[in-house]
Write a protein that holds these residues in place. Structure first.
Motif, PDB file in Angstrom:
ATOM      1  N   ARG A  71       0.827  -1.201   0.000  1.00 43.19           N
ATOM      2  CA  ARG A  71       0.000   0.000   0.000  1.00 43.19           C
ATOM      3  C   ARG A  71       0.869   1.261   0.000  1.00 43.19           C
ATOM      4  O   ARG A  71       0.532   2.255  -0.648  1.00 43.19           O
ATOM      5  CB  ARG A  71      -0.949  -0.017   1.203  1.00 43.19           C
ATOM      6  CG  ARG A  71      -2.023  -1.074   1.074  1.00 43.19           C
ATOM      7  CD  ARG A  71      -2.813  -1.220   2.360  1.00 43.19           C
ATOM      8  NE  ARG A  71      -3.814  -0.180   2.521  1.00 43.19           N
ATOM      9  CZ  ARG A  71      -5.020  -0.208   1.992  1.00 43.19           C
ATOM     10  NH1 ARG A  71      -5.396  -1.226   1.243  1.00 43.19           N
ATOM     11  NH2 ARG A  71      -5.882   0.769   2.207  1.00 43.19           N
ATOM     12  N   ASP A 121      -7.345   0.115  -1.800  1.00 45.85           N
ATOM     13  CA  ASP A 121      -8.022  -1.171  -1.970  1.00 45.85           C
ATOM     14  C   ASP A 121      -8.368  -1.399  -3.442  1.00 45.85           C
ATOM     15  O   ASP A 121      -8.226  -2.505  -3.970  1.00 45.85           O
ATOM     16  CB  ASP A 121      -9.320  -1.210  -1.154  1.00 45.85           C
ATOM     17  CG  ASP A 121      -9.089  -1.335   0.343  1.00 45.85           C
ATOM     18  OD1 ASP A 121      -7.977  -1.749   0.737  1.00 45.85           O
ATOM     19  OD2 ASP A 121     -10.007  -1.017   1.116  1.00 45.85           O
ATOM     20  N   LEU A 122      -8.829  -0.336  -4.093  1.00 45.97           N
ATOM     21  CA  LEU A 122      -9.304  -0.460  -5.473  1.00 45.97           C
ATOM     22  C   LEU A 122      -8.182  -0.775  -6.463  1.00 45.97           C
ATOM     23  O   LEU A 122      -8.410  -1.500  -7.439  1.00 45.97           O
ATOM     24  CB  LEU A 122      -9.991   0.844  -5.898  1.00 45.97           C
ATOM     25  CG  LEU A 122     -11.354   1.140  -5.258  1.00 45.97           C
ATOM     26  CD1 LEU A 122     -11.790   2.557  -5.589  1.00 45.97           C
ATOM     27  CD2 LEU A 122     -12.400   0.141  -5.739  1.00 45.97           C
ATOM     28  N   ALA A 146     -13.588   4.661 -10.648  1.00 47.37           N
ATOM     29  CA  ALA A 146     -13.905   4.449  -9.235  1.00 47.37           C
ATOM     30  C   ALA A 146     -13.120   5.396  -8.348  1.00 47.37           C
ATOM     31  O   ALA A 146     -13.651   5.936  -7.366  1.00 47.37           O
ATOM     32  CB  ALA A 146     -13.621   2.994  -8.853  1.00 47.37           C
ATOM     33  N   LEU A 147     -11.846   5.629  -8.681  1.00 48.12           N
ATOM     34  CA  LEU A 147     -11.023   6.559  -7.904  1.00 48.12           C
ATOM     35  C   LEU A 147     -11.596   7.965  -7.976  1.00 48.12           C
ATOM     36  O   LEU A 147     -11.642   8.687  -6.964  1.00 48.12           O
ATOM     37  CB  LEU A 147      -9.577   6.545  -8.416  1.00 48.12           C
ATOM     38  CG  LEU A 147      -8.768   5.255  -8.181  1.00 48.12           C
ATOM     39  CD1 LEU A 147      -7.403   5.363  -8.846  1.00 48.12           C
ATOM     40  CD2 LEU A 147      -8.614   4.976  -6.696  1.00 48.12           C
ATOM     41  N   SER A 174     -14.572   8.438  -5.852  1.00 48.70           N
ATOM     42  CA  SER A 174     -14.306   8.537  -4.407  1.00 48.70           C
ATOM     43  C   SER A 174     -13.622   9.843  -4.040  1.00 48.70           C
ATOM     44  O   SER A 174     -13.316  10.081  -2.880  1.00 48.70           O
ATOM     45  CB  SER A 174     -13.431   7.353  -3.969  1.00 48.70           C
ATOM     46  OG  SER A 174     -12.116   7.457  -4.520  1.00 48.70           O
ATOM     47  N   ASP A 205     -10.502   9.436  -0.690  1.00 48.79           N
ATOM     48  CA  ASP A 205     -10.452   8.378   0.326  1.00 48.79           C
ATOM     49  C   ASP A 205      -9.283   7.447  -0.015  1.00 48.79           C
ATOM     50  O   ASP A 205      -9.415   6.556  -0.858  1.00 48.79           O
ATOM     51  CB  ASP A 205     -11.771   7.607   0.338  1.00 48.79           C
ATOM     52  CG  ASP A 205     -11.860   6.583   1.465  1.00 48.79           C
ATOM     53  OD1 ASP A 205     -10.800   6.110   1.916  1.00 48.79           O
ATOM     54  OD2 ASP A 205     -12.980   6.260   1.880  1.00 48.79           O
ATOM     55  N   ARG A 206      -8.152   7.653   0.628  1.00 47.37           N
ATOM     56  CA  ARG A 206      -6.939   6.906   0.268  1.00 47.37           C
ATOM     57  C   ARG A 206      -7.059   5.412   0.590  1.00 47.37           C
ATOM     58  O   ARG A 206      -6.570   4.574  -0.179  1.00 47.37           O
ATOM     59  CB  ARG A 206      -5.712   7.488   0.978  1.00 47.37           C
ATOM     60  CG  ARG A 206      -5.192   8.770   0.315  1.00 47.37           C
ATOM     61  CD  ARG A 206      -3.963   9.298   1.010  1.00 47.37           C
ATOM     62  NE  ARG A 206      -3.418  10.445   0.280  1.00 47.37           N
ATOM     63  CZ  ARG A 206      -2.390  10.380  -0.568  1.00 47.37           C
ATOM     64  NH1 ARG A 206      -1.778   9.235  -0.785  1.00 47.37           N
ATOM     65  NH2 ARG A 206      -1.956  11.461  -1.182  1.00 47.37           N
ATOM     66  N   ASP A 207      -7.665   5.094   1.709  1.00 50.93           N
ATOM     67  CA  ASP A 207      -7.801   3.671   2.053  1.00 50.93           C
ATOM     68  C   ASP A 207      -8.619   2.939   0.992  1.00 50.93           C
ATOM     69  O   ASP A 207      -8.259   1.840   0.553  1.00 50.93           O
ATOM     70  CB  ASP A 207      -8.456   3.512   3.424  1.00 50.93           C
ATOM     71  CG  ASP A 207      -7.506   3.838   4.568  1.00 50.93           C
ATOM     72  OD1 ASP A 207      -6.276   3.718   4.352  1.00 50.93           O
ATOM     73  OD2 ASP A 207      -7.967   4.203   5.656  1.00 50.93           O
ATOM     74  N   LEU A 208      -9.720   3.545   0.588  1.00 50.87           N
ATOM     75  CA  LEU A 208     -10.539   2.935  -0.461  1.00 50.87           C
ATOM     76  C   LEU A 208      -9.769   2.867  -1.769  1.00 50.87           C
ATOM     77  O   LEU A 208      -9.800   1.849  -2.471  1.00 50.87           O
ATOM     78  CB  LEU A 208     -11.829   3.738  -0.653  1.00 50.87           C
ATOM     79  CG  LEU A 208     -12.756   3.269  -1.777  1.00 50.87           C
ATOM     80  CD1 LEU A 208     -13.173   1.823  -1.558  1.00 50.87           C
ATOM     81  CD2 LEU A 208     -13.980   4.180  -1.875  1.00 50.87           C
ATOM     82  N   ALA A 209      -9.057   3.940  -2.104  1.00 47.16           N
ATOM     83  CA  ALA A 209      -8.284   3.970  -3.346  1.00 47.16           C
ATOM     84  C   ALA A 209      -7.224   2.872  -3.371  1.00 47.16           C
ATOM     85  O   ALA A 209      -7.019   2.203  -4.395  1.00 47.16           O
ATOM     86  CB  ALA A 209      -7.638   5.339  -3.524  1.00 47.16           C
TER      87      ALA A 209
END
Length: 207
Positions: free
Chosen positions: A140, A167-168, A199-200, A203, A161-165
């Motif tokens: 990560r 993950d994506l 998606a990025l 978000s 949202d870096r955590d979501l990004a």
């Protein structure tokens, strides 16, 4: 004359038992991963690892006190990480380059076997869960480069949202290759990159 002999003795290097050869350590790491891939972590035999590396079992115990310590050292040194690509000028191009690098890593036969086993062991063992977390954190941190470049270009908002990004970025490819055992083509990776970028941006508050 006696004094000269004592000086020569004092300059001699320690015996082989006192020196940990780097080439042997690397051979032990490779043998450890081969054993892990073939048999699973729980069934690793240090005797077999030593034999694969052309060494005695004592060579392992001079370096590591347990299977887990051996695993941590091997993963930390050789690792399951990705060399981040150069700046390709756009978020989509950077994501595609990232996916191409990740595909190279995940198509390696040993890694495709070790990663699922590492996740399984992490569910049963706190020390292995820590190792699994360490591997994920390293990946990560590397992928942050892609986000930082996109933010600097104005393609993503700083409040993304870096955590979501994070993950994506790897998740669709990881699922396809490690879980389903399918290796996508470059065209499929390009399509995947377009979807991930969409998606990025979704978000990112500004986009």
């Amino acid at each position: 004359m006696e004094r000269n002999r004592s000086v020569v003795k004092s300059r001699r290097k320690p015996s082989g038992a006192a020196v940990q050869r780097a080439d042997l350590t690397d051979a032990l790491y490779r043998a450890f991963f081969e054993e892990w891939a073939e048999r699973g972590f729980a069934a690793i035999s240090l005797e077999r690892v030593a034999a694969r590396a052309g060494a005695g079992k004592a060579a392992i115990y001079r370096r590591f006190s347990s299977h887990h310590e051996f695993a941590v050292a091997a993963v930390s040194t050789i690792g399951l990480t990705i060399a981040m690509p150069d700046d390709h000028g756009s978020l989509e191009a950077d994501v595609l380059a990232f996916l191409i690098r990740l595909r190279v890593v995940l198509r390696h036969p040993m890694i495709r076997r070790i990663l699922p086993d590492l996740h399984a062991e992490a569910a049963r063992s706190a020390p292995m869960r820590d190792l699994n977390t360490q591997v994920a954190k390293a990946r990560r941190e590397q992928a942050q480069v892609v986000l930082d470049r996109a933010i600097a270009r104005g393609e993503l908002d700083q409040a993304v949202d870096r955590d979501l990004a994070l993950d994506l970025l790897p998740a669709p490819l990881y699922w396809r290759m490690v879980v389903l055992g399918i290796t996508p083509t470059r065209d499929q990776l390009a399509t995947e990159a377009v979807a991930i970028v969409a998606a990025l941006r979704a978000s990112s508050p500004r986009c």
